[in-house]
Write a protein that holds these residues in place. Structure first.
Motif, short mmCIF file in Angstrom:
data_model
loop_
_atom_site.label_atom_id
_atom_site.label_comp_id
_atom_site.label_asym_id
_atom_site.label_seq_id
_atom_site.Cartn_x
_atom_site.Cartn_y
_atom_site.Cartn_z
N PHE A 1 0.93 -1.22 0.21
CA PHE A 1 -0.37 -0.27 -0.05
C PHE A 1 1.16 1.05 0.03
O PHE A 1 1.28 1.93 0.78
N GLY A 2 0.86 1.52 -1.60
CA GLY A 2 2.13 2.94 -1.20
C GLY A 2 3.31 2.91 -0.60
O GLY A 2 3.63 1.37 -1.12
N GLU A 3 3.66 2.91 0.41
CA GLU A 3 4.88 2.55 0.86
C GLU A 3 5.46 1.45 1.41
O GLU A 3 6.36 1.28 2.10
N GLY B 1 16.35 -6.35 11.11
CA GLY B 1 16.27 -7.28 10.23
C GLY B 1 15.98 -7.95 9.75
O GLY B 1 14.64 -8.19 8.81
N LYS B 2 15.70 -8.93 11.14
CA LYS B 2 15.00 -10.63 10.74
C LYS B 2 13.94 -10.42 11.25
O LYS B 2 13.07 -10.72 10.29
N LYS C 1 8.98 3.14 12.10
CA LYS C 1 7.90 3.44 13.36
C LYS C 1 7.44 2.91 13.93
O LYS C 1 6.97 3.45 15.04
N LEU C 2 6.95 1.90 13.63
CA LEU C 2 5.58 1.31 14.15
C LEU C 2 6.04 0.59 15.59
O LEU C 2 5.80 0.98 16.32
N ALA D 1 9.01 -3.65 5.23
CA ALA D 1 10.03 -2.22 5.24
C ALA D 1 10.92 -1.72 6.06
O ALA D 1 9.76 -1.28 7.21
N LEU D 2 11.86 -1.65 6.24
CA LEU D 2 13.30 -1.18 7.81
C LEU D 2 11.95 0.37 8.45
O LEU D 2 12.05 0.24 9.60
#
Length: 324
Positions: free
Chosen positions: A79-81, A232-233, A247-248, A241-242
């Motif tokens: 969804f977008g990014e 990254g895992k 942010k989450l 995406a990282l």
């Protein structure tokens, strides 16, 4: 679900695939607007299509409402990014303004798309009796002057009433006559009623639950794998995406992944200093730090004393209290 339905959808997908690819191409830099008439004919208000891995429509939005049911396997939706993983049994509902595409799915996966015009949802809307996320979604969708992108995700695997309703909905839409269309709309209404009841029992909406799940899994991962844990895992496991994942986590916990990891590592180091006779250098390695000077500097920043001084002070207190 009846295997004949799947075979029918597969045959239909083969016929449509070339047309869709030729019409919309594969240009990832252009957001395509897919026309409802590519799938709906005459006065049809809803249709069922199979998502197959060779369709590969790039990032797009469309002139209709779309539901995607992950009947078998998993699908990573963009969804977008933002990237979101749909697992087997998940139902994704999108209005016509969401820009999206499937960026990853297994070869044996089966995704079933329901394509419908907004008018198809008028009866389901009337069946909802009180304010909830689904009603809010439908209000925005049926409002003529809105262009707000919205989507909802529901986890219905193992909920037999919901699974049966999904199968009945797919079959009645595929029948395609006047009577079955009315049945389809009422079936959709029942599906939404069940989902609304499910949401009333949950603290957050489905998207928030999904985010909460990621945060809880992140905390569990750090708790157990603090020595080697890496952001990254988690991003790989959830196909995120990282930057989106960072942010989450920050929004959900108030701390960055690195801050959470360091907090856990130094808490573990403090425990090892008190409960074992391991050398400080070995404790640093056990919690994931090869750089000894960095470990000492960070430990003193958190506890106000060096690791050795921390051990000495707290073991003395423990002896005074009769704990050792």
């Amino acid at each position: 679900m009846d295997e004949q339905i799947i075979r029918t959808l597969q045959e239909q997908a083969i016929e449509e695939r070339q047309y869709i690819q030729e019409k919309y191409g594969q240009d990832e830099d252009v957001v395509q607007v897919v026309n409802r008439r590519d799938y709906l004919t005459g006065r049809q208000s809803a249709a069922v299509r199979l998502y197959d891995n060779e369709r590969n429509v790039p990032l797009h939005r469309h002139g209709y409402i779309e539901l995607m049911y992950a009947y078998k396997g998993t699908f990573t939706h963009r969804f977008g990014e933002e990237k979101v993983l749909l697992e087997e049994g998940d139902l994704l509902v999108m209005n016509q303004y969401v820009e999206h595409c499937v960026v990853e799915s297994g070869e044996e996966n089966i995704g079933i798309n329901i394509i419908a015009v907004p008018e198809f949802f008028e009866k389901p809307f009337q069946m909802l009796k009180k304010q909830n996320k689904i009603m809010d979604f439908l209000v925005e969708m049926l409002r003529r002057n809105t262009r707000k992108p919205q989507y909802l995700i529901f986890h219905i695997k193992g909920r037999h009433a919901l699974e049966n309703l999904m199968e009945n909905l797919i079959e009645s839409i595929m029948e395609g006559n006047g009577a079955s269309e009315e049945i389809s709309q009422y079936t959709m209404g029942l599906l939404f009623l069940y989902l609304a009841e499910q949401m009333d029992r949950e603290e957050h909406d489905p998207v928030e639950n999904y985010k909460d799940e990621i945060i809880q899994e992140t905390l569990k991962y750090i708790e157990i794998q603090y020595r080697t844990a890496r952001l990254g895992k988690i991003a790989e496991d959830y196909h995120l995406a990282l930057p989106s994942l960072s942010k989450l986590i920050k929004e959900g916990t108030g701390s960055t992944f690195q801050e959470l990891l360091m907090k856990r590592r130094f808490e573990k180091a403090a425990v090892l200093l008190l409960e074992t006779n391991l050398p400080v250098e070995e404790i640093a390695l056990n919690v994931g730090y090869e750089n000894q000077s960095y470990f000492h500097r960070q430990f003193k920043m958190r506890y106000g004393v060096t690791p050795r001084r921390y051990r000495l002070i707290h073991r003395r207190k423990m002896r005074q209290q009769g704990k050792i």
